[in-house]
Design an enzyme around this catalytic site. Structure first.
Site, short mmCIF file in Angstrom:
data_model
loop_
_atom_site.label_atom_id
_atom_site.label_comp_id
_atom_site.label_asym_id
_atom_site.label_seq_id
_atom_site.Cartn_x
_atom_site.Cartn_y
_atom_site.Cartn_z
N ASP A 95 0.83 -1.20 0.00
CA ASP A 95 0.00 0.00 0.00
C ASP A 95 0.87 1.25 0.00
O ASP A 95 2.09 1.19 0.19
CB ASP A 95 -0.98 -0.01 1.18
CG ASP A 95 -0.29 -0.02 2.53
OD1 ASP A 95 0.47 0.92 2.81
OD2 ASP A 95 -0.49 -0.97 3.30
N ALA A 96 0.25 2.40 -0.19
CA ALA A 96 0.99 3.65 -0.38
C ALA A 96 1.88 3.98 0.81
O ALA A 96 2.98 4.54 0.64
CB ALA A 96 0.02 4.80 -0.65
#
Length: 335
Positions: A110-111
């Site tokens: 994820d980011a």
């Protein structure tokens, strides 16, 4: 002999089998003008015309494929997607371009998660590495905020019920900490969405930093700066293929000289910095304009620092006029 359509497309580097199955279900793939469906097969000596989103694609026979794998150190803030509608950076922006096929991401981060991310040109290899049935180990360094006791760790190893079923860590190792911040190394054999964060959240503590440090026996090494990548050698590629029961690769795109002389950390950092400059620079003049700007700014700084009416010494003259010339120099050590 025939093969499933998604397997042929994955081998040709058009995505992982999971991604391609979704494309087929959504009617984005056609064979000889007819919309494909799950279960369609192609013969080994296929002459069919296959299109994705109306674009004709090339298909590779098993003998033509050269499996390549990249190890990438993902920084925080980058997205694991090919195109972002908001124009944010993605992990594919920094990767080298391919003449045929494309890079397929082995799983996602994820980011807000950084660390090791693998890419390959072989969609079948990517699919098997991601599939939980092969139990490929993923190790993460986690920093959590909150009080952690022994019972919490036992719960995480034994198993916790999440929204999508039972989940657990294969191993949890404490690595130290101060106050409310504690660092652990945890290991999983599957890659569900935000699984590490959700497991810790179930125990009432928050993950403040998450970094993947290992995938199988491929480690994130210290000589790999954030945003840098390295192509794996043939023995490392074959280690991954053997782990998921694929035939060993016989060829590599790396030259012998390239394998002997891998890029050093300084070279990789320099390449990452140049990429950052290209992305952040809005000047239409390009590299030459940036160089002129740097030169002019350095000249302006020198002019401001130099006293009026006297030329600033340079080169050997500057060394001779150095007021600290009598100060003993520190001994230099070879690293």
């Amino acid at each position: 002999m025939s093969e499933k359509l998604q397997k042929v497309l994955a081998r040709s580097g058009h995505g992982s089998r999971r991604e391609l199955e979704l494309m087929i279900q959504n009617g984005r793939v056609s064979i000889d003008g007819n919309v494909a469906k799950l279960g369609d097969r192609l013969e080994d000596d296929h002459d069919s015309i296959v299109r994705i989103d109306g674009h004709k694609i090339s298909l590779l026979a098993p003998s033509e494929e050269v499996c390549r794998v990249l190890a990438y150190n993902k920084p925080e803030g980058e997205l694991c997607t090919r195109h972002d509608p908001e124009g944010r950076r993605t992990v594919f922006d920094r990767l080298p371009r391919l003449e045929t096929g494309r890079w397929v991401s082995v799983g996602r981060l994820d980011a807000n998660t950084s660390g090791l991310l693998l890419f390959t040109t072989d969609g079948e290899l990517a699919n098997r590495l991601m599939h939980p049935s092969h139990r490929v180990e993923r190790e993460y360094m986690v920093r959590v905020f909150g009080d952690v006791n022994e019972q919490m760790v036992k719960n995480l190893v034994k198993g916790v019920k999440l929204e999508d079923g039972m989940a657990r860590f294969e191993d949890v190792v404490y690595a130290g900490g101060e106050g409310m911040n504690h660092t652990f190394y945890v290991m999983l054999t599957e890659g569900r969405n935000r699984e590490v964060r959700r497991l810790w959240d179930s125990q009432g503590v928050t993950v403040s930093r998450l970094k993947r440090v290992r995938y199988g026996d491929i480690f994130l090494t210290k000589d790999m700066p954030r945003g840098g990548w390295n192509e794996l050698e043939l023995k490392e590629v074959n280690y991954l293929r053997e782990m998921v029961e694929l035939k060993p690769e016989e060829n590599t795109m790396l030259t012998v000289e390239g394998q002997k002389r891998k890029k050093g950390v300084r070279q990789i950092r320099r390449a990452v910095r140049r990429h950052e400059e290209r992305v952040n620079d809005d000047s239409p003049r390009g590299r030459r304009g940036r160089q002129d700007n740097r030169r002019s700014s350095s000249r302006n700084k020198d002019a401001e620092a130099a006293p009026q009416g006297r030329r600033k010494p340079s080169g050997n003259a500057a060394n001779r006029r150095n007021p600290l010339k009598n100060k003993p120099a520190k001994p230099r050590t070879r690293k």
